[in-house]
Scaffold this active site. Structure first.
Site, mmCIF file in Angstrom:
data_model
loop_
_atom_site.group_PDB
_atom_site.id
_atom_site.type_symbol
_atom_site.label_atom_id
_atom_site.label_comp_id
_atom_site.label_asym_id
_atom_site.label_seq_id
_atom_site.Cartn_x
_atom_site.Cartn_y
_atom_site.Cartn_z
ATOM 1 N N GLU A 241 1.448 2.650 3.816
ATOM 2 C CA GLU A 241 0.925 3.896 3.226
ATOM 3 C C GLU A 241 1.802 5.069 3.656
ATOM 4 O O GLU A 241 1.321 6.098 4.116
ATOM 5 C CB GLU A 241 -0.549 4.121 3.609
ATOM 6 C CG GLU A 241 -1.256 5.065 2.634
ATOM 7 C CD GLU A 241 -2.761 5.213 2.866
ATOM 8 O OE1 GLU A 241 -3.272 4.720 3.882
ATOM 9 O OE2 GLU A 241 -3.423 5.833 2.008
ATOM 10 N N ARG B 147 2.099 11.693 8.829
ATOM 11 C CA ARG B 147 3.521 11.752 8.475
ATOM 12 C C ARG B 147 4.423 12.062 9.657
ATOM 13 O O ARG B 147 5.638 12.110 9.523
ATOM 14 C CB ARG B 147 3.730 12.806 7.390
ATOM 15 C CG ARG B 147 2.850 12.551 6.188
ATOM 16 C CD ARG B 147 3.102 13.533 5.060
ATOM 17 N NE ARG B 147 2.156 13.239 3.965
ATOM 18 C CZ ARG B 147 2.271 13.692 2.727
ATOM 19 N NH1 ARG B 147 3.275 14.478 2.411
ATOM 20 N NH2 ARG B 147 1.385 13.375 1.807
ATOM 21 N N HIS C 79 0.835 -1.208 0.000
ATOM 22 C CA HIS C 79 0.000 0.000 0.000
ATOM 23 C C HIS C 79 0.869 1.257 0.000
ATOM 24 O O HIS C 79 1.136 1.846 1.047
ATOM 25 C CB HIS C 79 -0.929 -0.028 1.212
ATOM 26 C CG HIS C 79 -1.988 1.034 1.206
ATOM 27 N ND1 HIS C 79 -2.983 1.100 2.144
ATOM 28 C CD2 HIS C 79 -2.214 2.083 0.373
ATOM 29 C CE1 HIS C 79 -3.766 2.129 1.908
ATOM 30 N NE2 HIS C 79 -3.317 2.745 0.841
ATOM 31 N N TYR D 28 -11.953 7.412 4.949
ATOM 32 C CA TYR D 28 -11.168 6.215 4.611
ATOM 33 C C TYR D 28 -11.581 5.033 5.499
ATOM 34 O O TYR D 28 -11.848 3.930 5.013
ATOM 35 C CB TYR D 28 -9.664 6.471 4.789
ATOM 36 C CG TYR D 28 -8.983 7.227 3.673
ATOM 37 C CD1 TYR D 28 -9.708 7.988 2.750
ATOM 38 C CD2 TYR D 28 -7.590 7.208 3.534
ATOM 39 C CE1 TYR D 28 -9.059 8.687 1.736
ATOM 40 C CE2 TYR D 28 -6.948 7.898 2.515
ATOM 41 C CZ TYR D 28 -7.682 8.643 1.624
ATOM 42 O OH TYR D 28 -7.032 9.333 0.622
ATOM 43 N N ARG E 121 -1.725 8.771 -5.997
ATOM 44 C CA ARG E 121 -2.148 9.318 -4.706
ATOM 45 C C ARG E 121 -3.660 9.192 -4.554
ATOM 46 O O ARG E 121 -4.422 9.699 -5.392
ATOM 47 C CB ARG E 121 -1.736 10.784 -4.655
ATOM 48 C CG ARG E 121 -1.972 11.437 -3.323
ATOM 49 C CD ARG E 121 -1.357 12.827 -3.291
ATOM 50 N NE ARG E 121 -1.465 13.391 -1.970
ATOM 51 C CZ ARG E 121 -0.875 14.514 -1.584
ATOM 52 N NH1 ARG E 121 -0.118 15.180 -2.442
ATOM 53 N NH2 ARG E 121 -1.022 14.966 -0.365
ATOM 54 N N ALA E 122 -4.086 8.564 -3.471
ATOM 55 C CA ALA E 122 -5.508 8.231 -3.324
ATOM 56 C C ALA E 122 -6.376 9.477 -3.202
ATOM 57 O O ALA E 122 -7.427 9.588 -3.842
ATOM 58 C CB ALA E 122 -5.711 7.326 -2.112
ATOM 59 N N SER E 123 -5.942 10.425 -2.385
ATOM 60 C CA SER E 123 -6.799 11.597 -2.160
ATOM 61 C C SER E 123 -6.888 12.459 -3.415
ATOM 62 O O SER E 123 -7.836 13.232 -3.566
ATOM 63 C CB SER E 123 -6.273 12.425 -0.986
ATOM 64 O OG SER E 123 -4.996 12.953 -1.291
ATOM 65 N N HIS F 251 1.333 5.049 -2.174
ATOM 66 C CA HIS F 251 0.796 5.971 -3.179
ATOM 67 C C HIS F 251 1.890 6.980 -3.536
ATOM 68 O O HIS F 251 2.746 7.313 -2.714
ATOM 69 C CB HIS F 251 -0.406 6.752 -2.629
ATOM 70 C CG HIS F 251 -1.561 5.912 -2.205
ATOM 71 N ND1 HIS F 251 -2.279 5.131 -3.087
ATOM 72 C CD2 HIS F 251 -2.146 5.734 -0.992
ATOM 73 C CE1 HIS F 251 -3.252 4.509 -2.429
ATOM 74 N NE2 HIS F 251 -3.190 4.842 -1.161
#
Lengths: 341, 341
Positions: free
Chosen positions: A284, A290, A6, A194, A71-73, A8
């Site tokens: 991720e 972060r 996972h 999410y 990138r998911a978002s 991105h």
């Protein structure tokens, strides 16, 4: 080998975001909007964006290979129409492909689909095929809510989605069930939407019989399965009320959870509750969270540290790190075998 | 003493459901619909519905007192308009009041509000006042999504909700944040919508500064806090990214989690991660999950068994069972003290 299933491309060069902004600014006048050819990102820029970020952290943390998707978002399927998403998905997938070409030992692609609210998922097939055939991608991200927090599509068990499942089965690729940005003010994207989507997708599968129709279909539910493992007793009990088979039989031949749970007690619960064969290592990294955890002095998303000390034996850990991913992503396994790994 | 802070009247006599059905059948012609006086349920019927169900289980399981509110899934605030909800809430709250009068040692009320999609929450104040002043109720259930799975109301941190909060503060009553039936096909009511709402509400509070505005406002987030404790590291990290104070300081003076988590590993995680002062015993018995767990031979929702063996000391257990509830529900504490307890 440690495979992170996972990842991105959250660190793409700024030009990508600028191109997307121009696309959005010209939604009503696409003839004025940027052309695909207007986006120019050099290999050196790609290299730099990866070497200083994901690859640096992979080396520090000891993971070897990341299944890498856009990138998911930023997928933001709710923006514009199918053409908007199609162009955007094409660009984002190509960048991930280029990253996988520049760092073939460390990255292999998974595709973003050009979903768009209300549009037949069949429309996603050409991009899916391109990614698998031309780019060697090994999986897809499937967004169960392209509306971005309004949940207007049918449940994943509905025939609406079957064209995508038929292709997944044909190519033997799993889907990570992953939503994108929430445009519903109630749902914070990474703190609510999410996790809710993970729980929702699992429960949709629980109430249906999708895997009777598609016995080899595979879903990876990210973020440790949302609320599911924590409420495993609830889900076992709900399956019982609904006269479904035991979850092991009903769902765990087809559903897998990743390890994107950012503290030790969460990973301890996950490995205690969910059979080890259904857990895939993932971080991720450089994603939603972060920072450095003041309680540990390490990054929240350095999930390897949690898996390392979970109460499992080395063989079980090897399944989570490598063998399960190779089983769930057969094209990844084939690619590794082709390299003698 | 063991206080169960989360009980609903799920076993009300059939006449209640029939009345509601008639109300719904006549939504467009309320003049033909049932009058409140048409619903006749005797004290004997109430007694029987409780003695054979909740009270029997409370005795078997060893809990003493339940904070009792109308059946959550039957609130269905999305049906009809404010008048529909107002009449329905009045009936349901009165029944809970009568139960608390029939069994004053074992039940004390919490109110359903007559919420209706898009209607100013100020409209709920008269029913809230009636329940507190006339019925001696000690809390309310607040539905953050009266649309029933479409999430059209503003987040709980929005001034939209302030009139309710002002009354809660005035009366010193907490709200359990509890949605009702989902009419969105994507969300199974008890397997997705309930848990998602818990996570969503917590994250709304995390992103806002509501408790600076209302330092004494208190929310109980049911179902063990949805996905929150399992992802506590994620939420700590998100708070950090958003430059919020530590969660302990930012939210845990005002937010509490119940123990409606239906297996041992879930309760173990809850008690390991969340400070014991923020955990309230609850079972939501005869609710979403009524079966017997084949792994234990006991009911899934017999949560006392899990709390009994969680790795906490007797003083901590007493907080979860009694003292926290008396602190979070001051009117409950006062009622108990008035009885010399």
């Amino acid at each position: 080998m440690i495979i992170d299933c996972h990842g991105h491309y959250t660190t793409a060069p700024k030009a990508l975001e600028q191109w997307r902004k121009a696309q959005i600014d010209n939604l009503a006048t696409p003839e004025l909007g940027p052309r695909v050819a207007d986006l120019r990102i050099s290999d050196d820029e790609l290299r730099e964006s990866i070497e200083n970020n994901q690859l640096r952290l992979m080396r520090e943390r000891g993971s070897d290979l990341t299944i890498f998707s856009p990138r998911a978002s930023f997928m933001a399927h709710h923006i514009g129409d199918f053409n908007t998403s199609s162009t955007w998905a094409g660009i984002c997938n190509e960048l991930c492909h280029r990253v996988s070409q520049l760092f073939p030992e460390h990255f292999i692609g998974a595709a973003m689909l050009p979903q768009s609210p209300g549009v037949d998922p069949r429309s996603c097939i050409p991009e899916l095929e391109r990614c698998v055939k031309d780019y060697g991608f090994v999986g897809i991200n499937l967004n169960p809510d392209p509306s971005g927090g309004h949940w207007k599509e049918p449940p994943l068990t509905d025939r609406w989605w079957y064209p995508v499942y038929e292709k997944m089965v044909e190519y033997d690729i799993p889907a990570m069930v992953h939503v994108s940005t929430s445009c519903n003010a109630c749902f914070h994207t990474t703190g609510a939407h999410y996790l809710n989507a993970d729980t929702t997708a699992f429960m949709q599968c629980l109430t249906g019989d999708l895997f009777k129709e598609f016995p080899t279909l595979k879903f990876v539910i990210p973020h440790g399965g949302g609320a599911v493992p924590y409420h495993w007793g609830r889900f076992r009990g709900l399956a019982q009320e609904l006269k479904k088979p035991l979850l092991q039989e009903h769902l765990l031949g087809n559903i897998y959870f990743d390890t994107c749970v950012y503290h030790q007690p969460g990973i301890d619960l996950l490995t205690r509750v969910i059979p080890v064969d259904n857990i895939l290592f993932a971080s991720e990294m450089i994603g939603a969270v972060r920072g450095i955890d003041p309680l540990t002095g390490h990054h929240y998303d350095d999930t390897r540290r949690y898996v390392e000390v979970a109460a499992i034996d080395p063989q079980q850990r090897a399944k989570i790190y490598e063998h399960n991913a190779r089983r769930v992503y057969p094209r990844l396994d084939a690619a590794l075998k082709a390299r003698g790994l």
